[in-house]
Design a protein around this motif. Structure first.
Motif, PDB file in Angstrom:
ATOM      1  N   ALA A 131       0.821  -1.207   0.000  1.00 47.08           N
ATOM      2  CA  ALA A 131       0.000   0.000   0.000  1.00 47.08           C
ATOM      3  C   ALA A 131       0.857   1.260   0.000  1.00 47.08           C
ATOM      4  CB  ALA A 131      -0.941  -0.004   1.213  1.00 47.08           C
ATOM      5  N   ASP A 132       1.837   1.315   0.881  1.00 51.15           N
ATOM      6  CA  ASP A 132       2.705   2.491   0.941  1.00 51.15           C
ATOM      7  C   ASP A 132       3.564   2.617  -0.310  1.00 51.15           C
ATOM      8  OD1 ASP A 132       2.096   3.862   3.325  1.00 51.15           O
ATOM      9  OD2 ASP A 132       3.110   2.341   4.505  1.00 51.15           O
ATOM     10  N   THR A 133       4.069   1.484  -0.806  1.00 45.29           N
ATOM     11  CA  THR A 133       4.920   1.533  -2.001  1.00 45.29           C
ATOM     12  C   THR A 133       4.127   1.989  -3.214  1.00 45.29           C
ATOM     13  OG1 THR A 133       6.194  -0.312  -1.104  1.00 45.29           O
ATOM     14  CG2 THR A 133       6.561   0.256  -3.404  1.00 45.29           C
ATOM     15  N   VAL A 134       2.960   1.406  -3.423  1.00 37.78           N
ATOM     16  CA  VAL A 134       2.140   1.774  -4.579  1.00 37.78           C
ATOM     17  C   VAL A 134       1.753   3.241  -4.516  1.00 37.78           C
ATOM     18  CG1 VAL A 134      -0.096   1.400  -5.719  1.00 37.78           C
ATOM     19  CG2 VAL A 134       1.308  -0.560  -5.003  1.00 37.78           C
ATOM     20  N   SER A 135       1.369   3.715  -3.348  1.00 35.09           N
ATOM     21  CA  SER A 135       1.022   5.128  -3.197  1.00 35.09           C
ATOM     22  C   SER A 135       2.213   6.024  -3.506  1.00 35.09           C
ATOM     23  CB  SER A 135       0.520   5.388  -1.774  1.00 35.09           C
ATOM     24  OG  SER A 135       0.126   6.733  -1.618  1.00 35.09           O
ATOM     25  N   SER A 136       3.385   5.642  -3.028  1.00 37.22           N
ATOM     26  CA  SER A 136       4.593   6.409  -3.303  1.00 37.22           C
ATOM     27  C   SER A 136       4.902   6.439  -4.799  1.00 37.22           C
ATOM     28  CB  SER A 136       5.770   5.805  -2.530  1.00 37.22           C
ATOM     29  OG  SER A 136       6.961   6.504  -2.791  1.00 37.22           O
ATOM     30  N   LEU A 137       4.734   5.297  -5.459  1.00 33.75           N
ATOM     31  CA  LEU A 137       4.947   5.254  -6.904  1.00 33.75           C
ATOM     32  C   LEU A 137       3.951   6.156  -7.631  1.00 33.75           C
ATOM     33  CD1 LEU A 137       5.557   1.407  -7.381  1.00 33.75           C
ATOM     34  CD2 LEU A 137       7.232   3.228  -7.772  1.00 33.75           C
ATOM     35  N   MET A 138       2.713   6.131  -7.191  1.00 37.00           N
ATOM     36  CA  MET A 138       1.700   6.988  -7.814  1.00 37.00           C
ATOM     37  C   MET A 138       2.072   8.462  -7.691  1.00 37.00           C
ATOM     38  SD  MET A 138      -1.797   5.040  -6.550  1.00 37.00           S
ATOM     39  CE  MET A 138      -2.888   6.246  -7.335  1.00 37.00           C
ATOM     40  N   GLU A 139       2.535   8.862  -6.514  1.00 32.76           N
ATOM     41  CA  GLU A 139       2.960  10.254  -6.322  1.00 32.76           C
ATOM     42  C   GLU A 139       4.134  10.588  -7.230  1.00 32.76           C
ATOM     43  OE1 GLU A 139       1.375  12.616  -4.164  1.00 32.76           O
ATOM     44  OE2 GLU A 139      -0.064  10.976  -4.505  1.00 32.76           O
ATOM     45  N   GLY A 140       5.038   9.621  -7.405  1.00 32.72           N
ATOM     46  CA  GLY A 140       6.171   9.829  -8.287  1.00 32.72           C
ATOM     47  C   GLY A 140       5.767   9.964  -9.746  1.00 32.72           C
ATOM     48  N   TRP A 141       4.843   9.140 -10.193  1.00 32.80           N
ATOM     49  CA  TRP A 141       4.343   9.247 -11.569  1.00 32.80           C
ATOM     50  C   TRP A 141       3.728  10.632 -11.812  1.00 32.80           C
ATOM     51  CZ3 TRP A 141       3.436   5.971 -15.955  1.00 32.80           C
ATOM     52  CH2 TRP A 141       4.046   4.714 -15.884  1.00 32.80           C
ATOM     53  N   ARG A 142       3.060  11.160 -10.807  1.00 33.05           N
ATOM     54  CA  ARG A 142       2.398  12.456 -10.968  1.00 33.05           C
ATOM     55  C   ARG A 142       3.373  13.628 -10.909  1.00 33.05           C
ATOM     56  NH1 ARG A 142      -1.895  10.396  -6.626  1.00 33.05           N
ATOM     57  NH2 ARG A 142      -3.459   9.458  -8.003  1.00 33.05           N
ATOM     58  N   ALA A 143       4.570  13.370 -10.395  1.00 31.72           N
ATOM     59  CA  ALA A 143       5.541  14.458 -10.213  1.00 31.72           C
ATOM     60  C   ALA A 143       6.365  14.687 -11.483  1.00 31.72           C
ATOM     61  CB  ALA A 143       6.468  14.132  -9.044  1.00 31.72           C
ATOM     62  N   ARG A 144       5.739  14.553 -12.616  1.00 27.45           N
ATOM     63  CA  ARG A 144       6.444  14.727 -13.883  1.00 27.45           C
ATOM     64  C   ARG A 144       7.007  16.126 -14.020  1.00 27.45           C
ATOM     65  NH1 ARG A 144       2.424  11.691 -18.225  1.00 27.45           N
ATOM     66  NH2 ARG A 144       2.920   9.555 -17.578  1.00 27.45           N
ATOM     67  N   PRO A 145       8.191  16.244 -14.632  1.00 28.94           N
ATOM     68  CA  PRO A 145       8.965  15.208 -15.331  1.00 28.94           C
ATOM     69  C   PRO A 145      10.004  14.518 -14.447  1.00 28.94           C
ATOM     70  CG  PRO A 145       9.934  17.320 -15.781  1.00 28.94           C
ATOM     71  CD  PRO A 145       8.749  17.586 -14.870  1.00 28.94           C
ATOM     72  N   ARG A 146       9.932  14.709 -13.157  1.00 27.56           N
ATOM     73  CA  ARG A 146      11.031  14.316 -12.278  1.00 27.56           C
ATOM     74  C   ARG A 146      11.418  12.849 -12.393  1.00 27.56           C
ATOM     75  NH1 ARG A 146      11.388  15.402  -5.733  1.00 27.56           N
ATOM     76  NH2 ARG A 146      13.354  14.295  -5.394  1.00 27.56           N
ATOM     77  N   PHE A 147      10.467  11.930 -12.400  1.00 28.59           N
ATOM     78  CA  PHE A 147      10.810  10.511 -12.379  1.00 28.59           C
ATOM     79  C   PHE A 147      10.530   9.801 -13.706  1.00 28.59           C
ATOM     80  CE2 PHE A 147       9.848  11.554  -7.872  1.00 28.59           C
ATOM     81  CZ  PHE A 147      11.106  11.322  -7.351  1.00 28.59           C
ATOM     82  N   VAL A 148      10.305  10.545 -14.763  1.00 35.27           N
ATOM     83  CA  VAL A 148      10.092   9.924 -16.078  1.00 35.27           C
ATOM     84  C   VAL A 148      11.399   9.307 -16.555  1.00 35.27           C
ATOM     85  CG1 VAL A 148       9.555  10.335 -18.503  1.00 35.27           C
ATOM     86  CG2 VAL A 148       8.200  11.438 -16.720  1.00 35.27           C
ATOM     87  N   LYS A 149      11.363   8.036 -16.903  1.00 28.89           N
ATOM     88  CA  LYS A 149      12.569   7.366 -17.372  1.00 28.89           C
ATOM     89  C   LYS A 149      12.560   7.086 -18.867  1.00 28.89           C
ATOM     90  CE  LYS A 149      15.840   3.689 -16.564  1.00 28.89           C
ATOM     91  NZ  LYS A 149      16.102   2.333 -16.031  1.00 28.89           N
ATOM     92  N   TYR A 150      11.395   6.766 -19.416  1.00 32.89           N
ATOM     93  CA  TYR A 150      11.328   6.393 -20.827  1.00 32.89           C
ATOM     94  C   TYR A 150      10.190   7.112 -21.538  1.00 32.89           C
ATOM     95  CZ  TYR A 150      14.225   2.384 -19.420  1.00 32.89           C
ATOM     96  OH  TYR A 150      15.220   1.595 -18.916  1.00 32.89           O
TER      97      TYR A 150
END
Length: 262
Positions: free
Chosen positions: A96-115
């Motif tokens: 739950a915590d990991t998935v939520s953290s990933l979701m926040e990261g996806w939304r923080a574009r372009p910071r964590f965009v890799k491809y």
């Protein structure tokens, strides 16, 4: 958090925050039909080995090399082939915590965009398109129409299953397990344990840094670490994927309904 604590040691050095400059030089998915970030021992070539060793010698200058790259969850046998004397530190965390953290990261574009993918993702609402954040998991094309929480859950499952499947191939003396919940709850004790298992000296300065870990965002986080942060950030979305991640959570040692590992 662990990487920053380890880099307080004079016995350890890293390439940068994450080692993509090493691992992607020979295996960028763009040059492999856009398969995934996964690698095996069979992918290691003589030329690559020479490149990696030379680069690490230049950066570390006699110290031991340490790297934190999430994609390496999919590359345990590859890393073992490159570094047969390596110690693996595996940080596990509730889904739950990991998935939520990933979701926040996806939304923080372009910071964590890799491809920038060759095919579009269509189920992400305003995030739909060809941008992909974090680990490119095997079978990612099958996820193209899924919601953000489902894609993040699939990333969590793929990474943890890959580590768990590879775990038995590594000698116990070369493996250190760490639970995120223990690290946040007792950072000084956990960092002391990790240093001890690695055989490194823990200075007073490092102890002080460890004590403050639970209150401080690191270079690659958006907010200070906290258990069950998902309940404030993405409660409804995360609740929907809990059945999907239950099996891998059980393999990681988490009881259903408990915030802490067994």
């Amino acid at each position: 958090m662990i990487l920053e604590a380890l880099l307080r040691s004079r016995q350890l050095r890293s390439v940068q925050a994450e080692g993509h400059i090493l691992w992607d030089e020979f295996h960028d998915p763009r040059r492999r039909g856009w398969d995934s970030d996964a690698l095996t021992a069979a992918h290691v070539s003589k030329r690559e080995r020479e490149y990696v060793y030379t680069a690490i010698r230049l950066w570390t200058r006699g110290a031991r090399f340490v790297d934190k790259t999430p994609e390496n969850c999919l590359r345990v046998s590859y890393l073992d082939a490159l570094f047969p004397d390596a110690t693996f530190v595996f940080l596990r965390r509730r889904a739950a915590d990991t998935v939520s953290s990933l979701m926040e990261g996806w939304r923080a574009r372009p910071r964590f965009v890799k491809y920038r993918l060759p095919e579009a993702l269509t189920g992400l609402g305003e995030l739909s398109g060809n941008k992909w954040s974090f680990v490119l998991v095997p079978g990612w094309r099958d996820l193209a129409g899924l919601s953000l929480e489902e894609i993040c859950a699939r990333q969590y499952i793929a990474c943890n299953e890959a580590v768990l499947d590879a775990r038995g191939t590594i000698d116990e003396s070369r493996w250190i397990d760490v639970a995120y919940e223990d690290l946040v709850g007792a950072p000084e004790a956990e960092i002391t344990r990790i240093y001890g298992q690695l055989g490194f000296d823990l200075t007073d300065a490092t102890r002080g840094f460890a004590r403050e870990l639970a209150e401080t965002p690191t270079a690659t986080t958006l907010s200070p670490p906290r258990i069950e942060k998902w309940r404030e950030q993405n409660p409804e979305a995360v609740s929907r994927i809990l059945p999907l991640v239950a099996e891998v959570e059980a393999r990681l040692g988490y009881d259903a309904g408990s915030a802490r590992p067994t």
